[in-house]
Write an enzyme that holds these catalytic residues in place. Sequence first.
Site, PDB file in Angstrom:
ATOM      1  N   GLU A 100      87.703  54.867  33.297  1.00  0.00           N
ATOM      2  CA  GLU A 100      87.600  56.209  33.849  1.00  0.00           C
ATOM      3  C   GLU A 100      86.542  57.039  33.137  1.00  0.00           C
ATOM      4  O   GLU A 100      86.221  56.791  31.980  1.00  0.00           O
ATOM      5  CB  GLU A 100      88.965  56.893  33.788  1.00  0.00           C
ATOM      6  CG  GLU A 100      89.581  56.866  32.391  1.00  0.00           C
ATOM      7  CD  GLU A 100      89.910  58.223  31.876  1.00  0.00           C
ATOM      8  OE1 GLU A 100      89.083  59.149  32.052  1.00  0.00           O
ATOM      9  OE2 GLU A 100      90.992  58.383  31.282  1.00  0.00           O
ATOM     10  N   GLU A 115     100.276  64.299  38.583  1.00  0.00           N
ATOM     11  CA  GLU A 115     100.296  63.883  37.180  1.00  0.00           C
ATOM     12  C   GLU A 115     100.512  65.115  36.317  1.00  0.00           C
ATOM     13  O   GLU A 115      99.979  66.186  36.624  1.00  0.00           O
ATOM     14  CB  GLU A 115      98.953  63.215  36.831  1.00  0.00           C
ATOM     15  CG  GLU A 115      98.844  62.765  35.370  1.00  0.00           C
ATOM     16  CD  GLU A 115      97.473  62.147  35.034  1.00  0.00           C
ATOM     17  OE1 GLU A 115      96.696  61.840  35.970  1.00  0.00           O
ATOM     18  OE2 GLU A 115      97.192  62.012  33.841  1.00  0.00           O
ATOM     19  N   HIS A 175      95.023  61.525  42.702  1.00  0.00           N
ATOM     20  CA  HIS A 175      96.123  62.369  42.211  1.00  0.00           C
ATOM     21  C   HIS A 175      95.613  63.726  41.749  1.00  0.00           C
ATOM     22  O   HIS A 175      94.428  63.926  41.521  1.00  0.00           O
ATOM     23  CB  HIS A 175      96.895  61.679  41.071  1.00  0.00           C
ATOM     24  CG  HIS A 175      96.047  61.337  39.871  1.00  0.00           C
ATOM     25  ND1 HIS A 175      95.492  60.094  39.678  1.00  0.00           N
ATOM     26  CD2 HIS A 175      95.658  62.082  38.804  1.00  0.00           C
ATOM     27  CE1 HIS A 175      94.803  60.089  38.548  1.00  0.00           C
ATOM     28  NE2 HIS A 175      94.877  61.282  38.003  1.00  0.00           N
ATOM     29  N   GLN A 206      88.259  63.307  37.380  1.00  0.00           N
ATOM     30  CA  GLN A 206      88.467  62.029  36.691  1.00  0.00           C
ATOM     31  C   GLN A 206      88.113  60.911  37.665  1.00  0.00           C
ATOM     32  O   GLN A 206      88.834  60.672  38.633  1.00  0.00           O
ATOM     33  CB  GLN A 206      89.936  61.906  36.260  1.00  0.00           C
ATOM     34  CG  GLN A 206      90.264  60.612  35.540  1.00  0.00           C
ATOM     35  CD  GLN A 206      91.731  60.564  35.113  1.00  0.00           C
ATOM     36  OE1 GLN A 206      92.623  60.770  35.926  1.00  0.00           O
ATOM     37  NE2 GLN A 206      91.968  60.310  33.843  1.00  0.00           N
ATOM     38  N   HIS A 250      92.892  67.840  35.752  1.00  0.00           N
ATOM     39  CA  HIS A 250      91.882  67.046  36.462  1.00  0.00           C
ATOM     40  C   HIS A 250      92.385  66.638  37.836  1.00  0.00           C
ATOM     41  O   HIS A 250      93.582  66.655  38.105  1.00  0.00           O
ATOM     42  CB  HIS A 250      91.501  65.798  35.661  1.00  0.00           C
ATOM     43  CG  HIS A 250      92.617  64.805  35.462  1.00  0.00           C
ATOM     44  ND1 HIS A 250      93.467  64.823  34.370  1.00  0.00           N
ATOM     45  CD2 HIS A 250      93.032  63.758  36.220  1.00  0.00           C
ATOM     46  CE1 HIS A 250      94.335  63.832  34.464  1.00  0.00           C
ATOM     47  NE2 HIS A 250      94.113  63.163  35.584  1.00  0.00           N
TER      48      HIS A 250
HETATM   49  C1  V0V Z   1     100.599  55.749  47.404  1.00  0.00           C
HETATM   50  N1  V0V Z   1     101.042  56.762  48.139  1.00  0.00           N
HETATM   51  C2  V0V Z   1     100.351  57.865  47.821  1.00  0.00           C
HETATM   52  C3  V0V Z   1      99.427  57.452  46.846  1.00  0.00           C
HETATM   53  N2  V0V Z   1      99.607  56.125  46.594  1.00  0.00           N
HETATM   54  N3  V0V Z   1     100.408  59.130  48.265  1.00  0.00           N
HETATM   55  C4  V0V Z   1      99.543  60.016  47.743  1.00  0.00           C
HETATM   56  N4  V0V Z   1      98.627  59.698  46.792  1.00  0.00           N
HETATM   57  C5  V0V Z   1      98.542  58.431  46.319  1.00  0.00           C
HETATM   58  N5  V0V Z   1      97.631  58.124  45.388  1.00  0.00           N
HETATM   59  C6  V0V Z   1     102.122  56.728  49.127  1.00  0.00           C
HETATM   60  C7  V0V Z   1     101.842  55.692  50.186  1.00  0.00           C
HETATM   61  O1  V0V Z   1     101.104  56.254  51.240  1.00  0.00           O
HETATM   62  C8  V0V Z   1     103.213  55.271  50.591  1.00  0.00           C
HETATM   63  O2  V0V Z   1     103.751  56.154  51.534  1.00  0.00           O
HETATM   64  C9  V0V Z   1     104.030  55.380  49.320  1.00  0.00           C
HETATM   65  O3  V0V Z   1     103.316  56.303  48.489  1.00  0.00           O
HETATM   66  C10 V0V Z   1     104.143  54.035  48.605  1.00  0.00           C
HETATM   67  O4  V0V Z   1     102.828  53.536  48.551  1.00  0.00           O
HETATM   68  P1  V0V Z   1     102.388  52.052  48.200  1.00  0.00           P
HETATM   69  O5  V0V Z   1     101.052  51.784  48.755  1.00  0.00           O
HETATM   70  O6  V0V Z   1     103.509  51.101  48.460  1.00  0.00           O
HETATM   71  O7  V0V Z   1     102.071  52.195  46.704  1.00  0.00           O
HETATM   72  P2  V0V Z   1     102.938  51.799  45.480  1.00  0.00           P
HETATM   73  O8  V0V Z   1     104.370  52.172  45.691  1.00  0.00           O
HETATM   74  O9  V0V Z   1     102.596  50.397  45.119  1.00  0.00           O
HETATM   75  O10 V0V Z   1     102.290  52.756  44.395  1.00  0.00           O
HETATM   76  C11 V0V Z   1     102.362  54.146  44.485  1.00  0.00           C
HETATM   77  C12 V0V Z   1     102.540  54.688  43.065  1.00  0.00           C
HETATM   78  C13 V0V Z   1     101.403  54.098  42.212  1.00  0.00           C
HETATM   79  C14 V0V Z   1     102.459  56.206  43.166  1.00  0.00           C
HETATM   80  C15 V0V Z   1     103.910  54.275  42.548  1.00  0.00           C
HETATM   81  O11 V0V Z   1     100.137  54.509  42.719  1.00  0.00           O
HETATM   82  C16 V0V Z   1     101.499  54.483  40.758  1.00  0.00           C
HETATM   83  O12 V0V Z   1     102.258  53.887  39.983  1.00  0.00           O
HETATM   84  N6  V0V Z   1     100.709  55.494  40.316  1.00  0.00           N
HETATM   85  C17 V0V Z   1     100.783  56.034  38.954  1.00  0.00           C
HETATM   86  C18 V0V Z   1      99.788  55.435  38.032  1.00  0.00           C
HETATM   87  C19 V0V Z   1      98.367  55.644  38.442  1.00  0.00           C
HETATM   88  O13 V0V Z   1      98.069  56.179  39.504  1.00  0.00           O
HETATM   89  N7  V0V Z   1      97.413  55.223  37.527  1.00  0.00           N
HETATM   90  C20 V0V Z   1      95.981  55.337  37.757  1.00  0.00           C
HETATM   91  C21 V0V Z   1      95.469  56.611  37.197  1.00  0.00           C
HETATM   92  P3  V0V Z   1     104.308  55.656  52.951  1.00  0.00           P
HETATM   93  O14 V0V Z   1     103.172  54.921  53.566  1.00  0.00           O
HETATM   94  O15 V0V Z   1     105.463  54.754  52.584  1.00  0.00           O
HETATM   95  O16 V0V Z   1     104.706  56.905  53.651  1.00  0.00           O
HETATM   96  S1  V0V Z   1      95.554  56.604  35.414  1.00  0.00           S
HETATM   97  C22 V0V Z   1      95.274  58.218  34.897  1.00  0.00           C
HETATM   98  O17 V0V Z   1      95.267  59.140  35.805  1.00  0.00           O
HETATM   99  C23 V0V Z   1      95.080  58.461  33.555  1.00  0.00           C
HETATM  100  C24 V0V Z   1      95.025  57.370  32.562  1.00  0.00           C
HETATM  101  C25 V0V Z   1      94.892  59.845  33.050  1.00  0.00           C
HETATM  102  O18 V0V Z   1      94.812  60.791  33.814  1.00  0.00           O
HETATM  103  O19 V0V Z   1      94.835  60.020  31.796  1.00  0.00           O
HETATM  104 CO    CO Z   2      94.727  61.133  35.822  1.00  0.00          CO
END
Ligand code: V0V
Ligand code: CO
Length: 145
Positions: A50, A137, A87, A63, A14
Site C-alpha cells: 500500500e 475501518e 473502504h 490509501q 483514509h
Molecule cells: C465485499 N462487500 C463489500 C466489500 N467487499 N461491500 C463494500 N465494500 C467492500 N470492500 C460485500 C459484498 O458485496 C457482499 O455483499 C458481501 O460484502 C460479502 O462479500 P464477499 O465478496 O463474499 O467478500 P468476503 O466476505 O470474502 O469479504 C468481505 C470482507 C473482506 C469485508 C469480509 O473484504 C475483509 O475481510 N476485509 C477486511 C480486510 C481488508 O479489507 N484488508 C485490505 C485493506 P452481497 O453481494 O452478499 O450483498 S488493509 C488496510 O486497509 C490497512 C492495512 C490499513 O488501512 O492500515
Molecule cells: Co485501510
Amino acid sequence: MTVDMTGLFTQIDHIGIAVPDLDAAISMYENAFGMKMTHREFNDEQGVEEAMMAIGDSGSFIQLLAPTREDSPIAKQLAKKGPGIAHMGYRVADIEPVMEGLKEAGMTLLYPEPKTGTAGSRINFIHPKSAGGVLVEIVQPGDAH
Ligand code: V0V
Ligand code: CO
C-alpha cells in the site's frame, strides 16, 4: 459498559482504493492529482502493498492498495468488481472503547482484537453488511503516523 460514541470518530483517516498496479496508481495520483506519497509498505497479514497519498495538509489520505496474494480481500474485490473504493477509514484516538461502543450498537466487527495497519497503526473493520454496504475501518494511529 456503555460507551458514548459522540465525537469518537475524529476525522477521515483514509479512503482505501483497490488498484491492480501500485506504481501506475501512485504516478496517476502524483501527476494528475498533485498528491505526494508519504508512506509505502507491505502488510503481509492483509495481503497488500500500500501507498499513502496525502490530500494536501488536511491530515487525510488516499490509501492505494494492491494485492500480494490471490486469496486476499483486495484481490477478491479486484476480481469481482474491478478497481475502485475498498473502504472508508475513520481515525479514533483509542480503538478499544470504540470497538466496544460499535458492538453495543449492533455492528459486526471483523476481528476480536485490533490488527496492525499502516505505520504501526491499530485497525479493525466493520462488516459492510452491518454498516449500510460500506466496509468501514477504524484506525488508531501509530507513533509514526
Ligand atoms: C465485499 N462487500 C463489500 C466489500 N467487499 N461491500 C463494500 N465494500 C467492500 N470492500 C460485500 C459484498 O458485496 C457482499 O455483499 C458481501 O460484502 C460479502 O462479500 P464477499 O465478496 O463474499 O467478500 P468476503 O466476505 O470474502 O469479504 C468481505 C470482507 C473482506 C469485508 C469480509 O473484504 C475483509 O475481510 N476485509 C477486511 C480486510 C481488508 O479489507 N484488508 C485490505 C485493506 P452481497 O453481494 O452478499 O450483498 S488493509 C488496510 O486497509 C490497512 C492495512 C490499513 O488501512 O492500515
Ligand atoms: Co485501510
